[in-house]
Design a protein around this motif. Sequence first.
Motif, PDB file in Angstrom:
ATOM      1  N   GLU A 204      -0.062  -0.036   3.722  1.00  0.00           N
ATOM      2  CA  GLU A 204       0.769   0.581   4.753  1.00  0.00           C
ATOM      3  C   GLU A 204       2.204   0.601   4.247  1.00  0.00           C
ATOM      4  N   ARG A 205       2.728   1.808   4.014  1.00  0.00           N
ATOM      5  CA  ARG A 205       4.071   1.935   3.461  1.00  0.00           C
ATOM      6  C   ARG A 205       5.049   2.391   4.544  1.00  0.00           C
ATOM      7  N   LYS A 206       6.191   1.679   4.615  1.00  0.00           N
ATOM      8  CA  LYS A 206       7.296   2.080   5.474  1.00  0.00           C
ATOM      9  C   LYS A 206       8.531   2.259   4.596  1.00  0.00           C
ATOM     10  N   GLU A 207       9.662   2.590   5.224  1.00  0.00           N
ATOM     11  CA  GLU A 207      10.860   2.921   4.428  1.00  0.00           C
ATOM     12  C   GLU A 207      11.315   1.759   3.555  1.00  0.00           C
ATOM     13  N   HIS A 208      11.271   0.553   4.100  1.00  0.00           N
ATOM     14  CA  HIS A 208      11.764  -0.593   3.332  1.00  0.00           C
ATOM     15  C   HIS A 208      10.702  -1.683   3.172  1.00  0.00           C
ATOM     16  N   SER A 209       9.435  -1.323   3.275  1.00  0.00           N
ATOM     17  CA  SER A 209       8.399  -2.351   3.141  1.00  0.00           C
ATOM     18  C   SER A 209       7.069  -1.735   2.726  1.00  0.00           C
ATOM     19  N   ILE A 210       6.242  -2.559   2.143  1.00  0.00           N
ATOM     20  CA  ILE A 210       4.855  -2.212   1.830  1.00  0.00           C
ATOM     21  C   ILE A 210       3.992  -3.381   2.289  1.00  0.00           C
ATOM     22  N   LEU A 211       3.004  -3.115   3.144  1.00  0.00           N
ATOM     23  CA  LEU A 211       2.053  -4.137   3.577  1.00  0.00           C
ATOM     24  C   LEU A 211       0.705  -3.815   2.958  1.00  0.00           C
ATOM     25  N   VAL A 212       0.169  -4.746   2.182  1.00  0.00           N
ATOM     26  CA  VAL A 212      -1.123  -4.516   1.531  1.00  0.00           C
ATOM     27  C   VAL A 212      -2.145  -5.512   2.049  1.00  0.00           C
ATOM     28  N   ASP A 213      -3.389  -5.061   2.115  1.00  0.00           N
ATOM     29  CA  ASP A 213      -4.519  -5.865   2.574  1.00  0.00           C
ATOM     30  C   ASP A 213      -5.582  -5.832   1.478  1.00  0.00           C
ATOM     31  N   PHE A 214      -5.894  -7.008   0.919  1.00  0.00           N
ATOM     32  CA  PHE A 214      -6.898  -7.083  -0.148  1.00  0.00           C
ATOM     33  C   PHE A 214      -8.324  -7.214   0.392  1.00  0.00           C
ATOM     34  N   GLY A 215      -8.479  -7.136   1.692  1.00  0.00           N
ATOM     35  CA  GLY A 215      -9.803  -7.072   2.289  1.00  0.00           C
ATOM     36  C   GLY A 215     -10.443  -8.413   2.561  1.00  0.00           C
ATOM     37  N   LYS A 216     -10.014  -9.437   1.875  1.00  0.00           N
ATOM     38  CA  LYS A 216     -10.528 -10.781   2.085  1.00  0.00           C
ATOM     39  C   LYS A 216      -9.539 -11.779   1.507  1.00  0.00           C
ATOM     40  N   GLU A 217      -9.720 -13.020   1.901  1.00  0.00           N
ATOM     41  CA  GLU A 217      -8.892 -14.111   1.370  1.00  0.00           C
ATOM     42  C   GLU A 217      -9.009 -14.132  -0.153  1.00  0.00           C
ATOM     43  N   THR A 218      -7.882 -14.350  -0.826  1.00  0.00           N
ATOM     44  CA  THR A 218      -7.913 -14.367  -2.284  1.00  0.00           C
ATOM     45  C   THR A 218      -6.792 -15.257  -2.810  1.00  0.00           C
ATOM     46  N   PHE A 219      -6.695 -15.351  -4.131  1.00  0.00           N
ATOM     47  CA  PHE A 219      -5.727 -16.280  -4.722  1.00  0.00           C
ATOM     48  C   PHE A 219      -5.278 -15.727  -6.066  1.00  0.00           C
ATOM     49  N   GLY A 220      -3.977 -15.747  -6.304  1.00  0.00           N
ATOM     50  CA  GLY A 220      -3.484 -15.290  -7.599  1.00  0.00           C
ATOM     51  C   GLY A 220      -2.012 -14.963  -7.550  1.00  0.00           C
ATOM     52  N   TYR A 221      -1.606 -14.043  -8.422  1.00  0.00           N
ATOM     53  CA  TYR A 221      -0.205 -13.715  -8.631  1.00  0.00           C
ATOM     54  C   TYR A 221       0.062 -12.291  -8.145  1.00  0.00           C
ATOM     55  N   ALA A 222       1.000 -12.133  -7.222  1.00  0.00           N
ATOM     56  CA  ALA A 222       1.367 -10.805  -6.763  1.00  0.00           C
ATOM     57  C   ALA A 222       2.044 -10.041  -7.898  1.00  0.00           C
ATOM     58  N   LYS A 223       1.758  -8.752  -7.964  1.00  0.00           N
ATOM     59  CA  LYS A 223       2.317  -7.914  -9.022  1.00  0.00           C
ATOM     60  C   LYS A 223       2.943  -6.672  -8.394  1.00  0.00           C
ATOM     61  N   ASN A 278       3.229  -8.809   2.605  1.00  0.00           N
ATOM     62  CA  ASN A 278       4.242  -7.939   3.217  1.00  0.00           C
ATOM     63  C   ASN A 278       5.473  -7.978   2.319  1.00  0.00           C
ATOM     64  N   VAL A 279       5.749  -6.876   1.612  1.00  0.00           N
ATOM     65  CA  VAL A 279       6.855  -6.819   0.650  1.00  0.00           C
ATOM     66  C   VAL A 279       8.013  -6.062   1.289  1.00  0.00           C
ATOM     67  N   LEU A 280       9.179  -6.729   1.387  1.00  0.00           N
ATOM     68  CA  LEU A 280      10.369  -6.177   2.024  1.00  0.00           C
ATOM     69  C   LEU A 280      11.423  -5.881   0.961  1.00  0.00           C
ATOM     70  N   PHE A 281      11.994  -4.659   0.984  1.00  0.00           N
ATOM     71  CA  PHE A 281      12.945  -4.221  -0.035  1.00  0.00           C
ATOM     72  C   PHE A 281      14.323  -3.973   0.578  1.00  0.00           C
ATOM     73  N   ASP A 282      15.387  -4.273  -0.198  1.00  0.00           N
ATOM     74  CA  ASP A 282      16.715  -3.805   0.151  1.00  0.00           C
ATOM     75  C   ASP A 282      16.755  -2.274   0.040  1.00  0.00           C
ATOM     76  N   ASP A 283      17.866  -1.679   0.519  1.00  0.00           N
ATOM     77  CA  ASP A 283      17.978  -0.216   0.539  1.00  0.00           C
ATOM     78  C   ASP A 283      17.788   0.418  -0.830  1.00  0.00           C
ATOM     79  N   ASN A 284      18.299  -0.211  -1.863  1.00  0.00           N
ATOM     80  CA  ASN A 284      18.322   0.413  -3.190  1.00  0.00           C
ATOM     81  C   ASN A 284      17.193  -0.071  -4.100  1.00  0.00           C
ATOM     82  N   VAL A 285      16.154  -0.626  -3.512  1.00  0.00           N
ATOM     83  CA  VAL A 285      15.032  -1.154  -4.307  1.00  0.00           C
ATOM     84  C   VAL A 285      13.731  -0.579  -3.767  1.00  0.00           C
ATOM     85  N   ASN A 286      12.773  -0.316  -4.673  1.00  0.00           N
ATOM     86  CA  ASN A 286      11.457   0.111  -4.232  1.00  0.00           C
ATOM     87  C   ASN A 286      10.445  -0.119  -5.355  1.00  0.00           C
ATOM     88  N   ALA A 287       9.184   0.046  -5.015  1.00  0.00           N
ATOM     89  CA  ALA A 287       8.105  -0.103  -5.993  1.00  0.00           C
ATOM     90  C   ALA A 287       7.035   0.933  -5.693  1.00  0.00           C
TER      91      ALA A 287
END
Length: 732
Positions: A204-223, A278-287
Amino acid sequence: MMNTICTCKKLKNWPVVILCLVFILFADMAKAQKATWIWYPGDYEVWLSNKMQNRRTERGAFFPPFWKLDSHYALIDFHKDFVLANPEKVDLTVEGQYNVKLDGKALSGYPKAINIPAGKHRLSLKVYNQGSVPAIYVKGAHLASDTSWLVTYEDKEWIDASGKTSDVSATQYVPAGAWNFDSADKTPSTFRLPTEEHRPEKTERKEHSILVDFGKETFGYAKLNGLKGKGNVKLCYGESKEEALATATCELLDSIHIDRPQKADLTMEGSRAFRYINVLFDDNVNADDISMLYEYSPVEQRGSFHCSDQEINKIWDISAYTLHLNTREFFIDGIKRDRWVWSGDAYQSYLMNYYLYFDLPTVTRTLYALRGKDPVTSHINTIMDYTFYWFMGIYDYYQYTGDKSFIKQMYPRMQSLMSYCLSRRDKDGLMEGLPGDWVFIDWADKLSKQGEVSFEQLLLCRSLETMALCANIMQDKPGSARYNQLSTGLRSKIFTYYWNNQKHALVHSRINGKQTNNVTRYANMFSIFFNYFTEAQKQEVKKYVLLNDKVQKITTPYMRFYELEALCAMGEQSYVLKEMKDYWGGMLNLGATTFWEEYDPNKSGAAHYAMYGRQFGKSLCHAWGASPIYLLGKYYLGVKPTAPAYKQYMIEPKLGGLQWMEGSVPTPKGDIKVYCSAKQIKVSGDTGIGTLLFTSSTMPVCKEGAIKTKGKNTYELSITKGTKYTVDYSAL
């Protein structure tokens, strides 16, 4: 080789024959072995557990363990006596500063390889390493580092004024420790679990955030993929969507500042537990998007279970996934928190592991890490009952594996830990919490920990039985006699001090030498599967405690594990099946993809996520939630060892209301497979001698073996290795 001996016999030169045999013996010992990195036993496990447990953070803050952390020995002496039939070059790889001696003569510098002439020799390396564990890897055509090498942390030899080395040394050498580092460049200090990239199921992408759902509990490193701009980025992790969106109260978060004019990928340094990010970005940052590097332990799943009830199948599958996530370098409690090695949690993981992976290195690593070093200054994890679970873990480990070498390594550490426990008994010879002791038992409201709690005496009694068992393995006759005497005496005291005829049960505790009126489930259910009760007492306890709603109920999977085990041991598989469907099925109905630290069906909504006074404090992936693996393997398929390492074993299948079931149980040497319906049983075993025990309303038939009648509609069939048996019968 045989020709040489035969020639010597013909010449009737028996001294030469003996010399030949000695040479052959040593030559055989020097045959090419698989080289591996070695260290002082337990040291790598202590070092690695310290490294792992200190990765825990809460909202970006470092959160270390509550207990004393020991360290590895910084200076270790390694040596090996051997015979070479021919000269050979030997490569040396070492983690630390070191010196090398061949036959007591020091070699100059830090040699990477040495040439050893034919004959009998001793190779010694002394290694210093404060930052990581002193370890060596030695590889020649025939000479290799392995657990036959001897090591010590304290070389007690001395030299007199003339330069003469002492003739007698008090140095104690023990066999080296090892794991699976089997190449020179696979150094122990750089070990990391493997990873693989996973993509989210929903974004789910919004102007200053991206919310991702991996479908189940998991463990590791966000990229963060295609990250660009200048400013701040915040990652809020959640086991639930509510947690990921609660930026002020989520348990885990990462905050970073970036300055990237060009797009580039960035992987977070710390591993985290989550389903949502839930990834929150400043105005001048995005991915561009978010993915993860899933981190896992590469254990092999050998056990299986499948049956006519699809909900039970899902419960087994989710249990297996829950245990897999919590099987890391060690068995940990939960992947969100605490990510620590707790003895009570680990004990249950050992048992589940025997029915899912039969991965022994993870068991022994965890036992080593929990025990730490002498001197003993507190209980394991500071918890009295967790110390006793540690002993019980060794008892079960031997029963399932028959591994005497591990017992021999551990026995001195067992002795010193038991001495600590015995020194803290009161005047009646019972354990009572002293200052600094945490008497845990379970998370339960208003559960008294005061006085001499019956549950603690019960665990101590089992621990003393473990000591007696291990003393026999060590041929320590005085120790065996002492521990047997102590366990027998304590068992008698338990029933003298705690059994109450009017309550038909063991009471919870004694205070000031008098029984309290409170009856809880804990000591009573353990006494059933420890087989401490008479058959009459078992029936009383089942009626007045286990099936009595007036006795305080258990709401954690931790103690539900033992409660349901006790009921299974009493033949209540039908009741337990309904309880599993209600309790674990209740979590599934709420959308659980792994099993929780605690579940109370009376709660609703976000209240299910709260614990410890925090909105999202509860772990939604906790190892002790995976107990159906053990229950279904041991008490439904009915497989358990009756002699160490499954040299003898029992198969006693119980459908418990299922129409049919099938599965496999791993052992040290292959698997035991079981199929059971109301009309047919099929079994086979790759090891030992088994006994199939079952009931039938009609005379059963088996073409592959002779069925014995035991009376009361009970029958028995002997199972030999490699034969598949089919029994036609009529289930009662």
